[in-house]
Design a protein around this motif. Structure first.
Motif, PDB file in Angstrom:
ATOM      1  N   LEU A 185      37.552  40.295  46.294  1.00 53.23           N
ATOM      2  CA  LEU A 185      36.733  39.168  45.539  1.00 53.23           C
ATOM      3  C   LEU A 185      36.290  39.847  44.217  1.00 53.23           C
ATOM      4  O   LEU A 185      36.300  39.064  43.083  1.00 53.23           O
ATOM      5  N   MET A 186      35.954  41.187  44.338  1.00 55.35           N
ATOM      6  CA  MET A 186      35.606  41.839  42.912  1.00 55.35           C
ATOM      7  C   MET A 186      36.995  41.759  42.173  1.00 55.35           C
ATOM      8  O   MET A 186      36.770  41.567  40.688  1.00 55.35           O
ATOM      9  N   ARG A 187      38.073  42.031  42.621  1.00 56.27           N
ATOM     10  CA  ARG A 187      39.177  42.075  41.858  1.00 56.27           C
ATOM     11  C   ARG A 187      39.656  40.673  41.168  1.00 56.27           C
ATOM     12  O   ARG A 187      39.959  40.699  39.980  1.00 56.27           O
ATOM     13  N   LEU A 188      39.349  39.666  41.992  1.00 54.04           N
ATOM     14  CA  LEU A 188      39.562  38.563  41.570  1.00 54.04           C
ATOM     15  C   LEU A 188      38.648  38.188  40.176  1.00 54.04           C
ATOM     16  O   LEU A 188      39.220  37.475  39.271  1.00 54.04           O
ATOM     17  N   LYS A 189      37.234  38.302  40.605  1.00 54.17           N
ATOM     18  CA  LYS A 189      36.526  38.125  39.364  1.00 54.17           C
ATOM     19  C   LYS A 189      36.699  39.062  38.248  1.00 54.17           C
ATOM     20  O   LYS A 189      36.573  38.281  37.136  1.00 54.17           O
ATOM     21  N   SER A 190      37.177  40.118  38.300  1.00 51.41           N
ATOM     22  CA  SER A 190      37.430  41.276  37.168  1.00 51.41           C
ATOM     23  C   SER A 190      38.819  40.420  36.311  1.00 51.41           C
ATOM     24  O   SER A 190      38.793  40.563  35.303  1.00 51.41           O
ATOM     25  N   TRP A 191      39.621  40.097  37.407  1.00 47.12           N
ATOM     26  CA  TRP A 191      40.912  39.552  36.775  1.00 47.12           C
ATOM     27  C   TRP A 191      40.690  38.089  35.821  1.00 47.12           C
ATOM     28  O   TRP A 191      41.262  38.116  34.722  1.00 47.12           O
ATOM     29  N   LYS A 192      39.667  37.465  36.351  1.00 45.00           N
ATOM     30  CA  LYS A 192      39.220  36.228  35.793  1.00 45.00           C
ATOM     31  C   LYS A 192      38.691  36.566  34.517  1.00 45.00           C
ATOM     32  O   LYS A 192      38.840  35.850  33.292  1.00 45.00           O
ATOM     33  N   ARG A 193      37.744  37.340  34.370  1.00 49.39           N
ATOM     34  CA  ARG A 193      37.161  37.882  33.175  1.00 49.39           C
ATOM     35  C   ARG A 193      38.258  38.409  32.249  1.00 49.39           C
ATOM     36  O   ARG A 193      37.886  38.211  31.001  1.00 49.39           O
ATOM     37  N   CYS A 194      39.063  39.150  32.829  1.00 49.55           N
ATOM     38  CA  CYS A 194      40.114  39.750  31.677  1.00 49.55           C
ATOM     39  C   CYS A 194      40.875  38.624  31.156  1.00 49.55           C
ATOM     40  O   CYS A 194      41.150  38.549  29.722  1.00 49.55           O
ATOM     41  N   ASP A 195      41.289  37.656  32.071  1.00 52.28           N
ATOM     42  CA  ASP A 195      41.820  36.585  31.229  1.00 52.28           C
ATOM     43  C   ASP A 195      41.303  35.817  30.380  1.00 52.28           C
ATOM     44  O   ASP A 195      41.779  35.206  29.332  1.00 52.28           O
ATOM     45  N   GLU A 196      39.900  35.474  30.695  1.00 57.43           N
ATOM     46  CA  GLU A 196      38.981  34.870  29.696  1.00 57.43           C
ATOM     47  C   GLU A 196      38.794  35.644  28.335  1.00 57.43           C
ATOM     48  O   GLU A 196      38.919  34.945  27.467  1.00 57.43           O
TER      49      GLU A 196
END
Length: 110
Positions: free
Chosen positions: A89-100
């Protein structure tokens, strides 16, 4: 992470064969969860940059499912499962922040 080298090799092979679009079209939510939970940071970067895989392709459905599973594991006392799900879950959230953040960058000059 034992399977990271294999995932990295897979990404490299897909990139070399120029089959990234077909590969990404075939991924589903469970595949993406596996990528999140099995990949080391270098392999995640290959998926993000080499194949241009974006977290938004699976978020929010995957995020909501992971959050729900974390709560259930916590309620049942499955500490290891909860820890593993939280890491994904933390990786998903981090990935999304990087994408944004990447989406806010100006396009490179031609």
């Amino acid at each position: 992470v034992a399977d990271t080298w294999l995932l990295g090799h897979l990404v490299n092979s897909v990139i070399e064969a120029k089959r990234g679009v077909e590969f990404l079209d075939a991924l589903d939510k469970e595949d993406f969860e596996g990528i999140l939970r099995l990949s080391d940071p270098a392999t995640l970067l290959k998926f993000r940059l080499g194949l241009e895989l974006r977290a938004s392709a699976f978020d929010p459905p995957l995020r909501l499912e992971l959050e729900d599973r974390v709560l259930k594991c916590d309620e049942l006392g499955y500490t290891e499962n909860s820890r593993s799900l939280r890491a994904g879950l933390m990786r998903l959230k981090s990935w999304k922040r990087c994408d944004e953040a990447a989406a806010k960058l100006p396009e490179p000059a031609s």
